[in-house]
Design an enzyme around this catalytic site. Sequence first.
Site, PDB file in Angstrom:
ATOM      1  CG  ASP A 159      -2.011  -1.079   1.079  1.00  0.00           C
ATOM      2  OD1 ASP A 159      -1.825  -2.002   0.256  1.00  0.00           O
ATOM      3  OD2 ASP A 159      -3.000  -1.034   1.816  1.00  0.00           O
ATOM      4  CD  GLU A 383      -0.747  -5.586   8.963  1.00  0.00           C
ATOM      5  OE1 GLU A 383      -1.028  -5.061  10.067  1.00  0.00           O
ATOM      6  OE2 GLU A 383      -1.137  -5.137   7.883  1.00  0.00           O
TER       7      GLU A 383
HETATM    8  C1  GLC Z   1      -3.004  -3.872   4.001  1.00  0.00           C
HETATM    9  C2  GLC Z   1      -1.885  -4.445   3.149  1.00  0.00           C
HETATM   10  C3  GLC Z   1      -2.489  -5.330   2.062  1.00  0.00           C
HETATM   11  C4  GLC Z   1      -3.344  -6.395   2.712  1.00  0.00           C
HETATM   12  C5  GLC Z   1      -4.356  -5.818   3.706  1.00  0.00           C
HETATM   13  C6  GLC Z   1      -5.026  -6.876   4.551  1.00  0.00           C
HETATM   14  O1  GLC Z   1      -3.847  -3.064   3.298  1.00  0.00           O
HETATM   15  O2  GLC Z   1      -1.089  -3.452   2.595  1.00  0.00           O
HETATM   16  O3  GLC Z   1      -1.483  -5.922   1.297  1.00  0.00           O
HETATM   17  O4  GLC Z   1      -3.972  -7.156   1.762  1.00  0.00           O
HETATM   18  O5  GLC Z   1      -3.725  -4.928   4.584  1.00  0.00           O
HETATM   19  O6  GLC Z   1      -4.078  -7.650   5.225  1.00  0.00           O
END
Ligand code: GLC
Length: 420
Positions: A159, A383
């Site tokens: 992101d 995460e």
């Molecule tokens: C964030 C991450 C993305 C992921 C999401 C859910 O937005 O950047 O890659 O899919 O979280 O984990």
Amino acid sequence: MTMDLHEQARQILRGNDRGGYTLPTHGLYPYQWNWDSAFAAWGFATFDIARAWDEFDTLLASQWDTGMVPHIIFHEVDPSYFPGPDVWSTGQSPATSGISQPPVAATMARLVWEMDKAAGHDRLAEIYPKLVAWHRWWHEVRCVHGPAAIIHPWESGRDNCPDWDIGMDGVDGSRVGPYTRRDTGHVDPSMRPHKEQYDRYIAMVQFGVSVGWDQRQIVADGPFLMADPGITFILLRAHADLIVLGEVLGHDTSEIEGWAAQLRSALPEIWNADLGAYDARNLRNGRFAGVLGSGALLAYVADAGNPTLDEHLIRVWDAVSYGIPSADPQADIFDARRYWRGPSWPFLNALIALGFREMGRHDLDARLRRETAQAIAKNGFAEYFDPHDATACGGANFTWTAAIWLTWAGQDLEHAKGAA
Ligand code: GLC
């Protein structure tokens, strides 16, 4: 005695299971996310193969008529998440976002199928045409300039990595109107994007809404269009996996072979000779981002590495201790704990390691597995991690971190013990 890490990982998957689809984690991400789901399937396959296939089914059930598989599926509205279905306003049922995410599903489907070919055959046959339609969408709609392009940084899955900064500079976020973010209520704001950046993310969503999510128009006239090395490599890799699956099912795979050849021939367009690496590129003006990060290093998953890139890989990796950093630790933009601007992401390490194994670089695979396992054994199924000291960052009890523990990182428990 602490619970066995394998059991903990299975409990996380079960705990995040919403009956057919899996949340990335409770609170921060209360919906189904596209590439998270594909990794979840891989994890489930280690103890419940039928459940693994269900995950692909729920993901692909929300495929748009155009072939696009959306990045979020809003199965049950949850006010604790922003931007929710009302903001995206795509008119789909169930509601979805209006962009896609890295197409790892075919790669994960192949891995799941290989774990039990008999159980997987019919399930695979059901989803195969949908995967082909999705890959076709990438080519017809997003690869019109050669490499895979994204119309929003969130489409990259990485992101707010520095790759997108030059594209974001051109987005006007001053007119988005008031809104309340929810992410910073769940995790430490110092790990999340800044407000000016967030305004621009929302402006791009508002543009999509204003053209009724006409994807071709967004590519032609939208505020943001950048070539993404990460998706380009993931798609290339996924084509190869889809070809294998198509052959197993007795399909003609020549169309997919054509896409793969076309995409590989576009790789020189994302090679930044000054940087000596693959690089994101602003397709509105041809400028390179000039930053080395996770997108470039995904080249290994598509057998697109080379000696120059190898040098960068080892340099950035040697500068940290817990896996491959998502940005260059020697660059100004590096930030060890902020989202995608430096941290080590276990699931991405697992993906890159897939490439290492196929290149016969079992030494690199073993190192990456050991470092990833140590971070998880030390600080849990986070995460992502600070690559210097393995501080757990972002959400806890994370689905894809649990999944890659079961499938890859936790394979050799001796590695993990070294960190205890
Ligand atoms: C964030 C991450 C993305 C992921 C999401 C859910 O937005 O950047 O890659 O899919 O979280 O984990």
